[in-house]
Design a protein around this motif. Structure first.
Motif, PDB file in Angstrom:
ATOM      1  N   ILE A 187       1.881  22.301   1.604  1.00 19.01           N
ATOM      2  CA  ILE A 187       1.653  21.011   1.994  1.00 19.01           C
ATOM      3  C   ILE A 187       0.475  20.512   1.467  1.00 19.01           C
ATOM      4  N   LEU A 188      -0.520  21.345   1.423  1.00 15.65           N
ATOM      5  CA  LEU A 188      -1.905  20.711   0.564  1.00 15.65           C
ATOM      6  C   LEU A 188      -1.661  20.282  -0.560  1.00 15.65           C
ATOM      7  N   LYS A 189      -0.747  20.914  -1.507  1.00 17.76           N
ATOM      8  CA  LYS A 189      -0.558  20.397  -2.960  1.00 17.76           C
ATOM      9  C   LYS A 189       0.365  19.115  -2.790  1.00 17.76           C
ATOM     10  N   ALA A 190       1.346  19.020  -2.206  1.00 15.89           N
ATOM     11  CA  ALA A 190       2.084  17.698  -1.697  1.00 15.89           C
ATOM     12  C   ALA A 190       1.194  16.629  -1.433  1.00 15.89           C
ATOM     13  N   ALA A 191       0.121  16.880  -0.503  1.00  9.45           N
ATOM     14  CA  ALA A 191      -0.542  15.772   0.254  1.00  9.45           C
ATOM     15  C   ALA A 191      -1.508  15.386  -0.953  1.00  9.45           C
ATOM     16  N   ILE A 192      -2.042  16.305  -1.931  1.00  5.85           N
ATOM     17  CA  ILE A 192      -2.720  15.774  -2.949  1.00  5.85           C
ATOM     18  C   ILE A 192      -2.084  14.786  -3.902  1.00  5.85           C
ATOM     19  N   ALA A 193      -0.962  15.191  -4.387  1.00 13.95           N
ATOM     20  CA  ALA A 193       0.166  14.707  -5.025  1.00 13.95           C
ATOM     21  C   ALA A 193       0.206  13.128  -4.620  1.00 13.95           C
ATOM     22  N   LYS A 194       0.451  13.099  -3.299  1.00 18.76           N
ATOM     23  CA  LYS A 194       0.753  11.873  -2.789  1.00 18.76           C
ATOM     24  C   LYS A 194      -0.633  10.961  -2.828  1.00 18.76           C
ATOM     25  N   PHE A 195      -1.709  11.534  -2.291  1.00 16.82           N
ATOM     26  CA  PHE A 195      -2.926  10.666  -2.368  1.00 16.82           C
ATOM     27  C   PHE A 195      -3.204  10.232  -3.518  1.00 16.82           C
ATOM     28  N   THR A 196      -3.277  11.124  -4.622  1.00 18.87           N
ATOM     29  CA  THR A 196      -3.900  10.879  -5.992  1.00 18.87           C
ATOM     30  C   THR A 196      -2.972   9.731  -6.673  1.00 18.87           C
ATOM     31  N   ARG A 197      -1.370   9.921  -6.582  1.00 21.66           N
ATOM     32  CA  ARG A 197      -0.449   9.080  -7.096  1.00 21.66           C
ATOM     33  C   ARG A 197      -0.508   7.683  -6.387  1.00 21.66           C
ATOM     34  N   THR A 198      -0.902   7.705  -4.961  1.00 23.12           N
ATOM     35  CA  THR A 198      -0.803   6.371  -4.461  1.00 23.12           C
ATOM     36  C   THR A 198      -2.180   5.581  -5.016  1.00 23.12           C
ATOM     37  N   LEU A 199      -3.112   6.300  -4.944  1.00 24.21           N
ATOM     38  CA  LEU A 199      -4.637   5.589  -5.160  1.00 24.21           C
ATOM     39  C   LEU A 199      -4.435   5.125  -6.724  1.00 24.21           C
ATOM     40  N   GLY A 200      -4.024   5.911  -7.284  1.00 21.66           N
ATOM     41  CA  GLY A 200      -3.771   5.624  -8.971  1.00 21.66           C
ATOM     42  C   GLY A 200      -2.951   4.403  -9.163  1.00 21.66           C
ATOM     43  N   THR A 201      -1.793   4.441  -8.365  1.00 26.83           N
ATOM     44  CA  THR A 201      -0.881   3.136  -8.526  1.00 26.83           C
ATOM     45  C   THR A 201      -1.796   1.907  -8.078  1.00 26.83           C
ATOM     46  N   LEU A 202      -2.219   1.914  -6.807  1.00 25.59           N
ATOM     47  CA  LEU A 202      -2.988   0.816  -6.267  1.00 25.59           C
ATOM     48  C   LEU A 202      -4.077   0.276  -7.352  1.00 25.59           C
ATOM     49  N   ILE A 203      -4.887   1.308  -7.858  1.00 24.96           N
ATOM     50  CA  ILE A 203      -5.997   0.900  -8.995  1.00 24.96           C
ATOM     51  C   ILE A 203      -5.145   0.265 -10.085  1.00 24.96           C
ATOM     52  N   ARG A 204      -4.239   0.827 -10.595  1.00 29.22           N
ATOM     53  CA  ARG A 204      -3.632   0.378 -11.744  1.00 29.22           C
ATOM     54  C   ARG A 204      -3.133  -1.184 -11.495  1.00 29.22           C
ATOM     55  N   ALA A 205      -2.666  -1.595 -10.267  1.00 30.25           N
ATOM     56  CA  ALA A 205      -2.179  -2.841  -9.972  1.00 30.25           C
ATOM     57  C   ALA A 205      -3.223  -3.789  -9.699  1.00 30.25           C
ATOM     58  N   GLY A 206      -4.435  -3.337  -9.716  1.00 31.54           N
ATOM     59  CA  GLY A 206      -5.784  -4.239  -9.563  1.00 31.54           C
ATOM     60  C   GLY A 206      -6.138  -4.494  -8.011  1.00 31.54           C
ATOM     61  N   VAL A 207      -5.649  -3.438  -7.198  1.00 29.26           N
ATOM     62  CA  VAL A 207      -6.129  -3.402  -5.880  1.00 29.26           C
ATOM     63  C   VAL A 207      -7.617  -3.219  -5.667  1.00 29.26           C
ATOM     64  N   ASN A 208      -8.393  -3.606  -4.876  1.00 28.00           N
ATOM     65  CA  ASN A 208      -9.927  -3.276  -4.475  1.00 28.00           C
ATOM     66  C   ASN A 208      -9.921  -1.910  -4.309  1.00 28.00           C
ATOM     67  N   ILE A 209     -10.910  -1.114  -4.655  1.00 28.24           N
ATOM     68  CA  ILE A 209     -11.085   0.301  -4.185  1.00 28.24           C
ATOM     69  C   ILE A 209     -11.146   0.686  -2.777  1.00 28.24           C
ATOM     70  N   LEU A 210     -11.837  -0.253  -2.204  1.00 24.63           N
ATOM     71  CA  LEU A 210     -12.023   0.084  -0.594  1.00 24.63           C
ATOM     72  C   LEU A 210     -10.769  -0.247   0.085  1.00 24.63           C
ATOM     73  N   TYR A 211     -10.053  -1.200  -0.282  1.00 30.05           N
ATOM     74  CA  TYR A 211      -9.059  -1.635   0.299  1.00 30.05           C
ATOM     75  C   TYR A 211      -7.735  -0.568   0.159  1.00 30.05           C
ATOM     76  N   ALA A 212      -7.840  -0.146  -1.287  1.00 32.02           N
ATOM     77  CA  ALA A 212      -6.819   0.949  -1.757  1.00 32.02           C
ATOM     78  C   ALA A 212      -7.001   2.132  -1.103  1.00 32.02           C
ATOM     79  N   LEU A 213      -8.604   2.602  -0.574  1.00 28.83           N
ATOM     80  CA  LEU A 213      -8.632   3.771   0.094  1.00 28.83           C
ATOM     81  C   LEU A 213      -8.070   3.678   1.542  1.00 28.83           C
ATOM     82  N   GLU A 214      -8.463   2.512   1.995  1.00 28.60           N
ATOM     83  CA  GLU A 214      -7.802   2.521   3.351  1.00 28.60           C
ATOM     84  C   GLU A 214      -6.407   2.581   3.372  1.00 28.60           C
ATOM     85  N   ILE A 215      -5.656   1.854   2.382  1.00 28.81           N
ATOM     86  CA  ILE A 215      -4.135   2.120   2.481  1.00 28.81           C
ATOM     87  C   ILE A 215      -3.583   3.583   2.304  1.00 28.81           C
TER      88      ILE A 215
END
Length: 405
Positions: A265-293
């Motif tokens: 469960i932890l590995k899946a959660a880490i994969a989801k968290f890093t994939r989501t944050l990386g995708t948002l940052i690549r799209a140019g979303v503000n880091i604070l808003y990206a972390l909230e999402i």
């Protein structure tokens, strides 16, 4: 409108099959060509197939698989130069689920009324989560909506893959455990009472395992309603408690500490968290808003709390890594790679590498768990059923020995 079944070829030569609702066969041809597909066969569906499709379209909610197809097709048509309203109109005609079709019709009307795509989809939070909305917003602002939609589709495909892996890892033991419970209940309610009557006629003191089995049988037979109500009440109470903030935090913390499934469960959660944050940052979303999402869509209260602390830390001028380390949830490799990415300006790249690594880890863990759990469950089932059977035959063996003497 009638339904049409079609076979087409992509520019890469792949065969694409599907069905869609359209006014005429020419409309289907136009729709396929707009998507960059070359139609080879188009046939109107039979009356029975149309009725079945309509019934199926009324059921079910919009799933991630539907959003993957929606994002891919929308990106293709936008890249082809079609106006946004026409793209939404075409997608609304071909989606199979009526609830999704109705939502797309509403989005089409809102865009015709002057709303942006972001404003239109924000009215449907049950279908489009904050991640999807923020990506669309970033795509509209940058003028790269087609590219962003491709990234969304890729992200959702990865997410669906992880969810299926987790589901497959937990489904098998759940099914076998349920079967074991049903078999045990049947033996206690139907089989053991028959032997109990024989033991009463024989008289004498029963062996300890037999007394335990007979006692459980009487408990289940005489108090099945009470036992059922207690178990049902515990399940409902736990479910309701899990909806509260405190209960959810406690349950999610326990999930991460489970002996077998916790690491998965932890590995899946880490994969989801890093994939989501990386995708948002690549799209140019503000880091604070990206972390909230990312926190809202993490799916685990412990990780959500850690990410909110990280957001607060960044607002105070600190780094991303410090609160992640203090949470004691993330492995050192994750925090160190994030720290390196933050210091070198390659955070998005590091997050993607972490996500790739942990997705591979989830795949390997699921394969290992499946091969390990299967024999363990078979042994468990054999022990439970074997104990009941042996305890029933022990008095009979004793009686045979007495007769033979």
């Amino acid at each position: 409108m009638p339904f049409y079944q079609y076979v087409a070829r992509s520019p890469q030569g792949k065969t694409v099959t599907g069905s869609t609702e359209a006014s005429t066969q020419s409309a289907v041809v136009k729709m396929l060509r707009d998507q960059g597909l070359i139609p080879t066969t188009i046939q109107q569906a039979s009356a029975g197939a149309q009725v079945a499709r309509k019934k199926a379209g009324r059921r079910g909610r919009v799933k991630l698989d539907d959003l993957v197809i929606f994002s891919r097709q929308m990106a293709t048509m936008i890249r082809a130069g079609l106006p946004l309203i026409e793209v939404i109109n075409i997608l609304a005609e071909q989606v199979e689920k009526k609830v999704f079709r109705d939502i797309l019709r509403e989005i089409e009307r809102d865009i015709e009324g002057g709303s942006s795509l972001t404003e239109a989809i924000q009215k449907h939070p049950k279908v489009f989560n904050p991640f999807f909305i923020s990506m669309i917003k970033a795509g509209e602002a940058s003028g790269m909506l087609d590219t962003i939609l491709d990234q969304v589709a890729l992200y959702l495909e990865k997410l669906v893959s992880i969810q299926r892996k987790i589901k497959s890892a937990t489904m098998y033991p759940a099914v076998v455990s349920s079967v074991a419970l049903l078999i045990t209940t049947f033996l206690l309610v139907k089989v053991v009472p028959v032997f109990e009557n024989i033991f009463i006629d024989l008289g004498g003191e029963l062996p300890l395992p037999t007394r335990i089995t007979v006692g459980l049988s009487n408990l289940v037979k005489e108090n099945w309603l009470v036992v059922g109500l207690i178990l049902g009440g515990c399940c409902i109470g736990l479910w309701q408690w899990g909806k509260t903030k405190t209960g959810r935090a406690k349950i999610d913390a326990v999930k991460l500490k489970l002996p077998i499934f916790g690491p998965l469960i932890l590995k899946a959660a880490i994969a989801k968290f890093t994939r989501t944050l990386g995708t948002l940052i690549r799209a140019g979303v503000n880091i604070l808003y990206a972390l909230e999402i990312v926190a809202k869509t993490s799916g685990n209260a412990v990780i959500e709390e850690a990410l909110y602390r990280t957001r607060t830390s960044i607002q105070g001028g600190d780094s991303i890594t410090k609160p992640l380390v203090e949470s004691q949830v993330f492995p050192p490799m994750v925090t160190r790679m994030i720290d390196v990415g933050e210091r070198t300006g390659a955070l998005e790249s590091m997050l993607t590498k972490i996500a790739d690594f942990y997705e591979d880890q989830v795949n390997a863990s699921v394969a290992g768990l499946t091969s390990m759990i299967e024999p363990l469950l078979i042994v468990f089932l054999g022990v439970v059923v074997g104990f009941i059977v042996i305890s029933m035959f022990m008095p009979l063996f004793k009686m045979v020995e007495m007769v033979s003497q």
